[in-house]
Structure formats: C-alpha cells, structure tokens
Design a protein around this motif. Structure first.
Motif, mmCIF file in Angstrom:
data_model
loop_
_atom_site.group_PDB
_atom_site.id
_atom_site.type_symbol
_atom_site.label_atom_id
_atom_site.label_comp_id
_atom_site.label_asym_id
_atom_site.label_seq_id
_atom_site.Cartn_x
_atom_site.Cartn_y
_atom_site.Cartn_z
ATOM 1 N N THR A 136 3.339 9.595 -5.613
ATOM 2 C CA THR A 136 2.209 8.689 -5.651
ATOM 3 C C THR A 136 2.579 7.937 -7.014
ATOM 4 O OG1 THR A 136 1.043 10.338 -7.047
ATOM 5 C CG2 THR A 136 0.479 10.196 -4.769
ATOM 6 N N ARG B 8 -0.565 3.813 -5.055
ATOM 7 C CA ARG B 8 0.081 3.758 -3.920
ATOM 8 C C ARG B 8 1.020 5.208 -3.701
ATOM 9 N NH1 ARG B 8 2.624 -2.159 -4.890
ATOM 10 N NH2 ARG B 8 3.390 -1.147 -6.644
ATOM 11 N N PHE B 9 1.609 5.059 -2.586
ATOM 12 C CA PHE B 9 2.480 6.306 -2.254
ATOM 13 C C PHE B 9 3.871 6.116 -1.645
ATOM 14 C CE2 PHE B 9 -0.390 6.616 1.438
ATOM 15 C CZ PHE B 9 0.776 7.055 2.520
ATOM 16 N N GLN C 122 1.053 -1.261 -0.148
ATOM 17 C CA GLN C 122 -0.079 -0.075 -0.009
ATOM 18 C C GLN C 122 0.944 1.264 0.020
ATOM 19 O OE1 GLN C 122 -2.655 -1.058 -0.920
ATOM 20 N NE2 GLN C 122 -4.310 -0.690 0.832
ATOM 21 N N HIS C 123 1.842 1.280 0.911
ATOM 22 C CA HIS C 123 2.709 2.370 0.869
ATOM 23 C C HIS C 123 3.938 2.061 1.528
ATOM 24 C CE1 HIS C 123 1.824 3.092 5.317
ATOM 25 N NE2 HIS C 123 0.386 2.821 5.177
#
Length: 482
Positions: free
Chosen positions: A320, A325-326, A216-217
C-alpha cells in the motif's frame, strides 16, 4: 529413496560474517551495516557526512569508462553493449576463460584500441579492479550475496555503480548502500532493464499524460519457471547459488522486473511512497518434487546437498502507498508456468495489461466493455512511444537483449553520465523496490500474514515530484555523430 539433505557452506555462505566486506570497504568506520537499521519502517538518522542524493547529477564525462564484474549468464551477455557505448577498461570473473572471452569480444567490436585489463585471481580480485583510477562506473552481475560488498567497495573507491537485481537481498545491507551513496556522493543504481522496454515506457508516458485518470492500483512481479536450466541445470555459476536462496528466506526473491515499471508510473518516491507490505506464500513443494522426479537430476547432483527448501512456490504481496493506492506483487520461479511479469495499471479512466497486450480506456472513447487488442492496442502504445525508442530503434535491434531493452537501458545510463544529468533510477528507487524481498520475508516470518512498515529511504524527499523517465530528449552530440 532420496539422499539426505546436507549443507556444505562455501565462502559465499560466509560473506555476511563481514570479513570480505571489511576488505571491500577499505576505510576505517565504513564496515558493517548501520546498527539502528532494523526490519520494518524505522529510518536510521543520517550520520556524519551523509546527505541526500536526490537531484544530485553525475559529474559529466567526455567518455564513460566502465569496469565489469561478473561475466556469467547475465554479465557475459552485457559486455558488448557496454563496449558499444563506453570504454571498457577492466573486467573481472572468478573464471579466467570468461575474462579472456570478454576481452576478445570487446576488442572484436573495434571501438577501442586498448584491451581491458583482466582480473580472475580468486573471489576477492574484484577489489583490485575497483581500486583502479581509470574507471567511472562499475557494473555488477554476480550472485546476489556479492552485490552489497561489491557495490559498497565501488563507491568507497570513488566509482558510481550499476547493479543487476537486486542491489541487496537484506534490509540492513540495502540501508548500508543508501548511506554509503549519501556519504561518498556516488550513485548506486539498479540496472532495471524492464523499465526501458518499449511497452513499459509507453505505459509510463500514458500515465504521466493522465490517460488512465487518477491511478488507483497496479500489479507487477516475476513469474518464470526457472527449474531447468537455471536452478538445476547449470546455467548459473556456481550452479547452486540462486537455488540455495530458496533455503535461506521465504520471500519474493526477485520481484523488481514488474514492480519497477508500475512504481515509476505511480510516481513512487516522487509524490507517493510505499507505506506497508503484506505477504502470503504457498507451501514449498515444486523444487523438491522436480529434484526427485526429473531424470536429469541424478544422485550426485549438488541439489542433494541443499538445506530444505523453505521459500513458498508462489508469493503474493500487497504494497500500500501513502496516498491510498496499492500494488499486487507476484513471484514464482518454481512452478510450471509460462513467463509473465503480471504488469497491469488501472485508474479512474481505464486499464492496461501489458502481458495480455490489451487496453481499455474511457479517455480514448472505449465504451463497449471490450478490450482493445492487436493492431488497435499496438497503435495506442506507439502513439505514446517514449523518445528513446524511435531514437535508438536501429541500435536496439542490432545489440538486442530482451528485444533491445537491455541496450536501451545501458545506453541511457551512459548518456546521463556523459551529459551530467541525474539518474532515471536512483538509490532510493532501487532501495524501495528491493526492500520487498526482506520485508516479504519479515511479513511471513511468524507463519501468519502480518503487515510490515516500509522504510522511507528518501527520508521525506518523496513528497515532491522530480524528473525521471519523463524528461524531454536532451541535446546530445553522441546522437549527432552516431
């Protein structure tokens, strides 16, 4: 009362006028950055003879021959590692004593009969080194403003090139290195040692095995108090070079150590890519305060000739990705702060924080909201060790460098060249990671936070997976004979 801020430009400050680059290129039409490469997301069309370097292997070498440019704080510590796994045929530094020292160190190891040739006749003597016909790889560890012209010259003269961080600090120069690589068919790689650190490689394996679930990140960067001895204390040569970048750009000047490993884990340029970047910075106060208060910085110190420091003490940016995601990227080399790369990775099944040495994973049965630390944390990472580390552990201990990661990164690059494989970190990875520098400056240029597009340096090739650190251990005669 503080002395007036002045600025006396040196030859390095004039590099971007193109004079040295013109001499370095050595080919008609090869000078200068692409005219249509502008800040932001624009991707210039490929020119004549430019073809993707994705999946292009090294030629294969019985013995890799290396030329070393820059023998200072960084390069002067890497010489013996290159000498242990390759033949060092030439070395270069503007200081003759550093050249003599490196030649002596290489020969003392006893791995080669012929001493390297030495080049120390001024700032452009590196051009004589890159023109040699007995070099396969050029290693560059010089001040940042030299990375682009030196890497370009190496490729123009038929050499692959491994560059210390960054490959270039300006977007047009980054694009120029991508396009020069595509035209010359020579690899240009960031020698990002942290990607080869043992915990980072285990984290990569865990991500590829799905242990974190859907990623996710992440976060990563470089937080390291460099004020003394690196920015003011003479640890670099010339003493002022890195400090004065703080007068030129308000940017995350050096984010790659943390950014590279999490980008690899997220599959950047291999199924996902950077899409946009948004940066924020604090007010620049720490360097001027240090200069005025620290008794080691006297009235004759070179820092009083600096232009005003414009780069914030702390930078944070969010990158991003196309898949939603980031990555939070951190940079701070000015403030009192213990060393950290801020490396974290989070997915739908749990998280890891490498700097804090803790992990929590539902996929491994963690369900009590308590981090796994200490021996339990170490055991989890060791269960997912990358094959490079148990294979090279004794040599990594012997040759060292950031816990052995420096040796592993060099050994692996030389192995890929010998076996005719593709690089783990290619020119597109290098360009994407380093683009955070100029793009963060662009995001902050107006004094307001504003997002900027990140170019697709691969020009569409990011959409498919391709191998990197996930390749199995190859058959290698070197390992049998070691």
């Amino acid at each position: 009362m503080t002395p007036p801020a002045q600025f006396n430009p040196s030859r390095r400050d004039l590099l971007r006028s193109g004079a040295v680059l013109g001499a370095a290129a050595g080919l008609t039409g090869a000078v200068g950055a692409p005219a249509d490469a502008d800040p932001g997301g624009h991707e210039p069309a490929r020119g004549r003879g430019e073809k993707s370097m994705v999946d292009v292997p090294f030629e294969g070498f019985e013995q890799v021959r290396v030329g070393l440019i820059g023998l200072g704080n960084r390069g002067g510590d890497q010489d013996r590692r290159f000498g242990a796994v390759a033949t060092v045929t030439a070395v270069c530094d503007i200081r003759p004593d550093r050249v003599e020292r490196t030649i002596s160190r290489i020969m003392q190891q006893g791995f080669q009969d012929k001493p390297p040739a030495g080049y120390s006749d001024g700032e452009e003597d590196f051009l004589n080194l890159v023109r040699r016909d007995d070099i396969d790889l050029i290693y560059i560890a010089t001040p940042w403003e030299w990375h682009h012209p030196m890497a370009k010259a190496a490729m123009e003269h038929g050499k692959h090139v491994a560059v210390e961080l960054p490959i270039a600090p300006h977007l047009d120069d980054i694009w120029d290195l991508v396009r020069t690589s595509e035209r010359t068919r020579k690899h240009c790689m960031l020698l990002e040692n942290v990607n080869y650190f043992r915990p980072e490689m285990a984290m990569f394996n865990m991500a590829r095995q799905g242990i974190f679930g859907d990623l996710q990140h992440a976060s990563g960067g470089y937080v390291h108090d460099l004020r003394w001895p690196y920015l003011f204390g003479g640890a670099y040569h010339p003493e002022h070079w890195r400090r004065r970048w703080q007068t030129r750009m308000n940017a995350l000047h050096y984010p790659m150590h943390g950014l590279g490993p999490v980008s690899a884990a997220l599959g950047i340029n291999r199924g996902d890519r950077f899409e946009e970047l948004l940066a924020v910075a604090s007010v620049p106060k720490a360097l001027a305060l240090f200069r005025s208060e620290d008794p080691r910085v006297g009235p004759d110190h070179s820092s009083w000739d600096d232009r005003p420091y414009i780069s914030g003490d702390r930078h944070t940016c969010f990158v991003t990705t196309t898949s939603g995601r980031f990555i939070r990227v951190e940079h701070d080399v000015n403030s009192p702060h213990p060393y950290s790369r801020e490396t974290t990775l989070t997915g739908t099944r749990g998280s890891i924080e490498l700097d804090n040495s803790r992990v929590y994973l539902e996929s491994l049965g963690h369900d009590n909201h308590s981090w796994r630390t200490g021996n339990e944390y170490n055991a989890i990472l060791r269960q997912h060790d990358h094959w490079l580390w148990p294979t090279l552990e004794e040599l990594a201990d012997q040759y060292g460098g950031h816990g052995g990661g420096d040796f592993v990164s060099i050994w692996r690059l030389v192995q890929l060249m010998r076996l005719g494989m593709t690089p783990d970190i290619d020119v597109y990875d290098s360009a994407a990671w380093c683009s955070v520098i100029p793009l963060s400056h662009e995001s902050l240029k107006t004094g307001r936070m504003r997002p900027v597009k990140v170019p697709d340096f691969t020009r569409g090739h990011w959409q498919r997976a391709r191998p990197t650190f996930d390749r199995p251990k190859p058959e290698d005669p070197w390992l049998k004979n070691a």
